[in-house]
Design a protein around this motif. Structure first.
Motif, mmCIF file in Angstrom:
data_model
loop_
_atom_site.group_PDB
_atom_site.id
_atom_site.type_symbol
_atom_site.label_atom_id
_atom_site.label_comp_id
_atom_site.label_asym_id
_atom_site.label_seq_id
_atom_site.Cartn_x
_atom_site.Cartn_y
_atom_site.Cartn_z
ATOM 1 N N GLN A 53 11.025 -2.273 0.389
ATOM 2 C CA GLN A 53 11.977 -3.350 0.604
ATOM 3 C C GLN A 53 11.871 -3.875 2.040
ATOM 4 O OE1 GLN A 53 13.922 -4.501 -1.760
ATOM 5 N NE2 GLN A 53 15.604 -5.622 -0.802
ATOM 6 N N TRP A 54 11.740 -2.958 2.985
ATOM 7 C CA TRP A 54 11.599 -3.350 4.394
ATOM 8 C C TRP A 54 10.330 -4.156 4.600
ATOM 9 C CZ3 TRP A 54 7.837 -2.539 8.017
ATOM 10 C CH2 TRP A 54 8.156 -2.882 9.337
ATOM 11 N N PHE A 55 9.206 -3.678 4.038
ATOM 12 C CA PHE A 55 7.922 -4.358 4.227
ATOM 13 C C PHE A 55 7.937 -5.756 3.623
ATOM 14 C CE2 PHE A 55 3.611 -5.452 2.855
ATOM 15 C CZ PHE A 55 2.911 -5.304 4.037
ATOM 16 N N ASN A 56 8.502 -5.895 2.414
ATOM 17 C CA ASN A 56 8.465 -7.168 1.699
ATOM 18 C C ASN A 56 9.423 -8.216 2.263
ATOM 19 O OD1 ASN A 56 6.455 -6.620 -0.245
ATOM 20 N ND2 ASN A 56 7.895 -5.427 -1.463
ATOM 21 N N ALA A 94 -2.233 -3.524 10.876
ATOM 22 C CA ALA A 94 -0.795 -3.255 10.960
ATOM 23 C C ALA A 94 -0.311 -2.497 9.733
ATOM 24 C CB ALA A 94 -0.040 -4.576 11.102
ATOM 25 N N VAL A 95 -0.948 -2.749 8.588
ATOM 26 C CA VAL A 95 -0.548 -2.082 7.347
ATOM 27 C C VAL A 95 -0.795 -0.579 7.453
ATOM 28 C CG1 VAL A 95 -0.940 -1.965 4.866
ATOM 29 C CG2 VAL A 95 -0.983 -4.184 6.032
ATOM 30 N N ASP A 96 -1.949 -0.200 7.999
ATOM 31 C CA ASP A 96 -2.235 1.226 8.182
ATOM 32 C C ASP A 96 -1.314 1.847 9.216
ATOM 33 O OD1 ASP A 96 -4.854 2.242 6.733
ATOM 34 O OD2 ASP A 96 -5.194 0.167 7.277
ATOM 35 N N GLY A 97 -1.006 1.085 10.264
ATOM 36 C CA GLY A 97 -0.154 1.623 11.318
ATOM 37 C C GLY A 97 1.274 1.843 10.880
ATOM 38 N N LEU A 98 1.776 1.015 9.975
ATOM 39 C CA LEU A 98 3.171 1.105 9.546
ATOM 40 C C LEU A 98 3.329 1.893 8.248
ATOM 41 C CD1 LEU A 98 4.155 -2.625 10.189
ATOM 42 C CD2 LEU A 98 4.761 -0.659 11.608
ATOM 43 N N TRP A 151 0.829 -1.207 0.000
ATOM 44 C CA TRP A 151 0.000 0.000 0.000
ATOM 45 C C TRP A 151 0.865 1.258 0.000
ATOM 46 C CZ3 TRP A 151 -1.484 2.954 4.755
ATOM 47 C CH2 TRP A 151 -2.376 3.991 4.459
ATOM 48 N N ASN A 152 0.582 2.165 -0.937
ATOM 49 C CA ASN A 152 1.381 3.395 -1.065
ATOM 50 C C ASN A 152 0.620 4.650 -0.658
ATOM 51 O OD1 ASN A 152 -0.415 3.745 -3.130
ATOM 52 N ND2 ASN A 152 1.085 3.685 -4.778
ATOM 53 N N GLY A 153 -0.539 4.460 -0.024
ATOM 54 C CA GLY A 153 -1.286 5.617 0.463
ATOM 55 C C GLY A 153 -2.501 5.975 -0.357
ATOM 56 N N THR A 154 -2.645 5.373 -1.549
ATOM 57 C CA THR A 154 -3.778 5.705 -2.399
ATOM 58 C C THR A 154 -5.029 4.977 -1.944
ATOM 59 O OG1 THR A 154 -3.204 3.946 -3.946
ATOM 60 C CG2 THR A 154 -2.287 6.120 -4.384
ATOM 61 N N ILE A 155 -6.169 5.547 -2.283
ATOM 62 C CA ILE A 155 -7.473 4.956 -2.000
ATOM 63 C C ILE A 155 -8.213 4.835 -3.330
ATOM 64 C CG2 ILE A 155 -9.708 5.390 -0.899
ATOM 65 C CD1 ILE A 155 -8.269 6.669 1.383
ATOM 66 N N PRO A 156 -8.894 3.739 -3.619
ATOM 67 C CA PRO A 156 -9.211 2.626 -2.715
ATOM 68 C C PRO A 156 -8.122 1.558 -2.682
ATOM 69 C CG PRO A 156 -10.303 2.291 -4.779
ATOM 70 C CD PRO A 156 -9.608 3.624 -4.887
ATOM 71 N N ARG A 157 -8.190 0.665 -1.689
ATOM 72 C CA ARG A 157 -7.279 -0.473 -1.564
ATOM 73 C C ARG A 157 -8.104 -1.733 -1.794
ATOM 74 N NH1 ARG A 157 -5.277 0.999 4.281
ATOM 75 N NH2 ARG A 157 -4.703 -1.191 4.296
ATOM 76 N N PHE A 195 3.731 2.862 2.260
ATOM 77 C CA PHE A 195 5.072 2.504 1.827
ATOM 78 C C PHE A 195 5.308 3.108 0.439
ATOM 79 C CE2 PHE A 195 3.132 -0.723 4.500
ATOM 80 C CZ PHE A 195 4.046 -0.808 5.538
ATOM 81 N N GLN A 196 5.905 4.277 0.417
ATOM 82 C CA GLN A 196 6.004 5.053 -0.817
ATOM 83 C C GLN A 196 7.409 5.092 -1.414
ATOM 84 O OE1 GLN A 196 4.360 8.709 0.808
ATOM 85 N NE2 GLN A 196 2.359 8.271 -0.072
#
Length: 288
Positions: free
Chosen positions: A64-67, A50-54, A22-28, A57-58
């Motif tokens: 790289q960290w997330f994956n 957890a995805v929204d909390g962390l 997720w890079n911040g765009t809506i919708p997901r 990822f832009q």
């Protein structure tokens, strides 16, 4: 309740394509969090993402960290990932405890009357194979809708997205292929979730049509056959704004005839008496 277990739903994964979180765009649309919300919201289960909390990822470094640091594959977390979500859950519990211990205003909700549901109705839900229709368009998915320019996927209130228009005459049409109709339209019922409120809201007409399919596309032509319809007023007297689900019945046998596809047509119509504002906010559709 005292001495009773409580439930918190944790969303720690996200379905992605080409390892693009997720890079911040809506919708997901493919995010597991939004798939789970259809279950957790009606039952008022706290949902921790957890995805929204962390995220979002832009940058290439955060992706790289997330994956590779947070998760080991598309659904499973690394040891570090498990440690992070454990701290996240503890933080959420402590925040709930902190808020519960301070004086706060009680949110007003509409008093709801219990309804009787027969066993046959329960069976129709349990034995059917409902299809959830998202109210936004995704270029990566099947072409699901056409809409007037006034319709927009947006958050009119922070954290509360929907498919919204404010103009009478605006139309959106959702499509189901004949294969989807044969598989999912077993009961002949559409549930359409929308916002109801005491101000700003308008009225919509919902119509369900059987239509011919050509080259994988549902043909919105004059030869289509109407199977069911209903007018839904999104304005009410209760001084609260809540999601409300309306039921539209249609002839399932005729819907499945001749390899037909299905059109669901939603139009904002003039209210009676007329209003200065005519907002409609669609939150989701489920067809049985």
């Amino acid at each position: 309740y005292p001495n009773q277990p409580s439930l918190i739903w944790l969303g720690a994964s996200t379905r992605t394509q080409k390892k693009e979180p997720w890079n911040g765009t809506i919708p997901r649309l493919t995010d597991a969090v939004h798939a789970h919300l259809a279950v957790t919201k009606p039952h008022r289960i706290p949902h921790v993402s957890a995805v929204d909390g962390l995220g979002p990822f832009q940058t290439s470094e955060t992706k790289q960290w997330f994956n590779f640091k947070f998760r080991s594959d598309f659904v499973h977390l690394t040891v570090t990932g498990h440690q992070i979500v454990a701290h996240l859950m503890l933080h959420v519990i402590m925040e709930h405890f902190r808020v519960a211990c301070r004086p706060h205003k009680v949110r007003l909700t509409r008093k709801k009357t219990p309804i009787f549901v027969s066993q046959s109705e329960i069976d129709s839900y349990l034995l059917s194979n409902p299809y959830h229709i998202v109210t936004v368009q995704n270029a990566d998915k099947v072409h699901r809708l056409t809409a007037s320019p006034g319709w927009r996927a947006m958050e009119d209130v922070r954290g509360k997205p929907g498919f919204i228009s404010n103009n009478t005459g605006d139309i959106v049409v959702f499509f189901l292929s004949h294969k989807e109709v044969d598989k999912h339209c077993l009961v002949g019922m559409l549930h359409i979730a929308s916002l109801k409120s005491y101000e700003h809201m308008g009225t919509m007409s919902v119509e369900i049509f059987r239509a011919d399919e050509a080259n994988g596309r549902c043909m919105n032509t004059a030869t289509k056959e109407r199977l069911g319809s209903q007018v839904i007023d999104s304005l009410w007297e209760h001084h609260v704004s809540e999601e409300e689900v309306a039921e539209v019945r249609f002839d399932a046998a005729r819907a499945q005839a001749h390899g037909s596809c299905l059109l669901i047509r939603v139009e904002i119509i003039d209210s009676v008496p007329s209003r200065l504002e005519n907002k409609i906010k669609l939150l989701g559709l489920v067809i049985y």
